[in-house]
Design an enzyme around this catalytic site. Structure first.
Site, PDB file in Angstrom:
ATOM      1  N   ASN A   9      24.953  86.729  86.493  1.00 51.19           N
ATOM      2  CA  ASN A   9      24.656  85.409  85.925  1.00 51.19           C
ATOM      3  C   ASN A   9      25.667  84.425  86.515  1.00 51.19           C
ATOM      4  O   ASN A   9      26.820  84.394  86.103  1.00 51.19           O
ATOM      5  CB  ASN A   9      24.783  85.471  84.390  1.00 51.19           C
ATOM      6  CG  ASN A   9      24.622  84.106  83.746  1.00 51.19           C
ATOM      7  OD1 ASN A   9      24.248  83.128  84.411  1.00 51.19           O
ATOM      8  ND2 ASN A   9      24.907  84.036  82.454  1.00 51.19           N
ATOM      9  N   LYS A  11      25.779  81.336  86.196  1.00 54.76           N
ATOM     10  CA  LYS A  11      26.001  80.146  85.351  1.00 54.76           C
ATOM     11  C   LYS A  11      25.926  78.886  86.223  1.00 54.76           C
ATOM     12  O   LYS A  11      25.141  78.851  87.167  1.00 54.76           O
ATOM     13  CB  LYS A  11      27.323  80.278  84.585  1.00 54.76           C
ATOM     14  CG  LYS A  11      27.384  81.616  83.835  1.00 54.76           C
ATOM     15  CD  LYS A  11      28.491  81.737  82.852  1.00 54.76           C
ATOM     16  CE  LYS A  11      28.435  83.115  82.197  1.00 54.76           C
ATOM     17  NZ  LYS A  11      29.467  83.309  81.180  1.00 54.76           N
ATOM     18  N   HIS A  97      21.441  83.298  75.769  1.00 60.35           N
ATOM     19  CA  HIS A  97      22.859  83.416  76.098  1.00 60.35           C
ATOM     20  C   HIS A  97      23.681  82.616  75.090  1.00 60.35           C
ATOM     21  O   HIS A  97      23.262  81.547  74.647  1.00 60.35           O
ATOM     22  CB  HIS A  97      23.111  82.909  77.526  1.00 60.35           C
ATOM     23  CG  HIS A  97      24.452  83.311  78.034  1.00 60.35           C
ATOM     24  ND1 HIS A  97      25.606  82.671  77.640  1.00 60.35           N
ATOM     25  CD2 HIS A  97      24.839  84.305  78.868  1.00 60.35           C
ATOM     26  CE1 HIS A  97      26.638  83.258  78.226  1.00 60.35           C
ATOM     27  NE2 HIS A  97      26.197  84.251  78.961  1.00 60.35           N
ATOM     28  N   GLU A  99      26.124  80.756  75.436  1.00 63.07           N
ATOM     29  CA  GLU A  99      26.430  79.383  75.863  1.00 63.07           C
ATOM     30  C   GLU A  99      25.261  78.453  75.555  1.00 63.07           C
ATOM     31  O   GLU A  99      25.457  77.295  75.193  1.00 63.07           O
ATOM     32  CB  GLU A  99      26.787  79.376  77.364  1.00 63.07           C
ATOM     33  CG  GLU A  99      28.153  80.010  77.596  1.00 63.07           C
ATOM     34  CD  GLU A  99      28.316  80.712  78.935  1.00 63.07           C
ATOM     35  OE1 GLU A  99      27.506  80.489  79.847  1.00 63.07           O
ATOM     36  OE2 GLU A  99      29.273  81.508  79.049  1.00 63.07           O
ATOM     37  N   GLU A 169      26.360  90.901  74.526  1.00 60.59           N
ATOM     38  CA  GLU A 169      27.492  90.152  75.071  1.00 60.59           C
ATOM     39  C   GLU A 169      28.331  89.609  73.914  1.00 60.59           C
ATOM     40  O   GLU A 169      28.038  88.522  73.381  1.00 60.59           O
ATOM     41  CB  GLU A 169      26.997  88.966  75.907  1.00 60.59           C
ATOM     42  CG  GLU A 169      26.166  89.357  77.102  1.00 60.59           C
ATOM     43  CD  GLU A 169      26.226  88.291  78.202  1.00 60.59           C
ATOM     44  OE1 GLU A 169      26.515  88.664  79.339  1.00 60.59           O
ATOM     45  OE2 GLU A 169      26.025  87.105  77.911  1.00 60.59           O
ATOM     46  N   GLY A 175      34.140  85.567  79.565  1.00 59.62           N
ATOM     47  CA  GLY A 175      35.052  84.694  80.297  1.00 59.62           C
ATOM     48  C   GLY A 175      36.496  84.747  79.825  1.00 59.62           C
ATOM     49  O   GLY A 175      37.300  83.894  80.200  1.00 59.62           O
ATOM     50  N   SER A 215      33.358  89.904  80.502  1.00 56.21           N
ATOM     51  CA  SER A 215      34.538  90.321  81.266  1.00 56.21           C
ATOM     52  C   SER A 215      34.362  91.697  81.911  1.00 56.21           C
ATOM     53  O   SER A 215      35.333  92.466  82.031  1.00 56.21           O
ATOM     54  CB  SER A 215      35.802  90.279  80.396  1.00 56.21           C
ATOM     55  OG  SER A 215      36.055  88.945  79.993  1.00 56.21           O
ATOM     56  N   GLY A 236      29.195  87.837  84.684  1.00 55.25           N
ATOM     57  CA  GLY A 236      29.404  86.411  84.926  1.00 55.25           C
ATOM     58  C   GLY A 236      30.353  86.199  86.098  1.00 55.25           C
ATOM     59  O   GLY A 236      29.965  86.324  87.270  1.00 55.25           O
ATOM     60  N   GLY A 237      31.612  85.901  85.808  1.00 58.39           N
ATOM     61  CA  GLY A 237      32.600  85.551  86.836  1.00 58.39           C
ATOM     62  C   GLY A 237      32.642  86.523  88.009  1.00 58.39           C
ATOM     63  O   GLY A 237      32.727  86.104  89.170  1.00 58.39           O
TER      64      GLY A 237
HETATM   65  P1  13P Z   1      31.918  86.960  82.244  1.00 55.58           P
HETATM   66  O1  13P Z   1      31.554  88.199  83.025  1.00 55.58           O
HETATM   67  O2  13P Z   1      32.444  85.853  83.113  1.00 55.58           O
HETATM   68  O3  13P Z   1      32.789  87.273  81.074  1.00 55.58           O
HETATM   69  O4  13P Z   1      30.536  86.382  81.644  1.00 55.58           O
HETATM   70  C1  13P Z   1      29.659  87.242  81.031  1.00 55.58           C
HETATM   71  C2  13P Z   1      28.391  86.535  80.784  1.00 55.58           C
HETATM   72  O5  13P Z   1      28.347  85.583  80.020  1.00 55.58           O
HETATM   73  C3  13P Z   1      27.209  86.980  81.533  1.00 55.58           C
HETATM   74  O6  13P Z   1      26.051  86.402  81.043  1.00 55.58           O
END
Ligand code: 13P
Length: 252
Positions: A9, A11, A97, A99, A169, A175, A215, A236-237
């Site tokens: 993802n 983002k 999600h 967010e 999640e 994050g 993470s 994510g990251g």
């Molecule tokens: P991180 O891997 O950056 O913690 O993000 C996870 C996420 O929100 C994937 O949708």
């Protein structure tokens, strides 16, 4: 069917040329050393989806969107319809999600509509759920996750539900660099599979893919993915660097 999936993802990250470069590099690395039983899904921002489906049409990478409208078409300025995603070969879409729940006030009712419209257009929803830190500290995390899932998904019949991919999640892990421990992930994934089994039966539950996100990186993926109810990750990251993302895929 239950699959192993590693989904990235992105983002709201990357310019067009950076996106081009990242998809190209992931494709190149995966083609060199591809674990055949793991499905790879890349979810870039909307403007790069067509580029992504074009660049991956000759390999096994699938492309997902990060959002979709709950409407079919029409006067909804700024929105993107499921049929549009389908028309450029998008196969997956992240829904629910944290967010989007937090910054865009997405409710379970809206998410149920989005799930319906995705299924109608033959796009696989990756449905996210997960508790906030105070909810875990109050030992309320199972109730929260159960409510998120039941409110948005329990209207589906079992044929429809079989098409859903779930992603647990925990919001406190997103994050932050603090991932759920393998035990915490396994415990919640087993719980989720249990409620699916009660509603849709053991066979459907056993065939549901449940990803972990928060993470997750190349250092912790192996021990997270080793758990019997963890079928992969929503990253994510760590999905923003080709080498790191591919190392996670190879952690199975
Ligand atoms: P991180 O891997 O950056 O913690 O993000 C996870 C996420 O929100 C994937 O949708």
């Amino acid at each position: 069917m239950r699959k192993k999936i590693v989904a990235g993802n992105w983002k709201m990250n990357k310019t067009f040329s950076e996106a081009d470069d990242l998809i190209f590099k992931i494709s190149e690395l995966i083609n060199e050393n591809y674990p055949m039983d793991v499905m790879v899904v890349v979810c870039p921002p909307f403007p790069y989806l067509e580029l992504a489906t074009d660049l991956t049409q000759d390999n096994d990478i699938s492309i997902g969107a990060q959002n979709v409208s709950n409407h079919d078409s029409g006067a909804y300025t700024g929105e993107v319809a499921a049929a549009m995603l389908k028309s450029i070969d998008v196969e997956y879409c992240i829904i629910g999600h944290s967010e989007r729940r937090k910054y865009f006030n997405e409710s379970s009712k809206l998410l149920a509509e989005k799930v319906n419209i995705l299924l109608k257009n033959d796009i696989i929803p990756i449905f996210c759920c997960g508790e906030l830190l105070p909810e875990r500290e109050a030992n309320n995390h199972f109730n929260i996750v159960e409510k998120q899932i039941t409110d948005a998904l329990w209207h589906l019949d079992s044929e429809q539900f079989k098409k859903i991919v779930l992603a647990y999640e925990p919001v406190w892990a997103i994050g932050t660099g603090v991932n759920a421990t393998p035990e915490q992930a396994q415990e919640m994934h087993a719980f989720i599979r249990g409620i699916i089994s009660t509603k849709y039966g053991t066979e459907v539950a056993e065939n549901t893919t449940i990803l972990y996100g928060g993470s997750c990186n190349s250092k912790n993926a192996k021990e997270l993915f080793a758990n019997p109810d963890v079928d992969g990750g929503l990253i994510g990251g760590a999905s923003l660097k080709a080498e790191e993302f591919v190392k996670i895929i190879e952690s199975f």
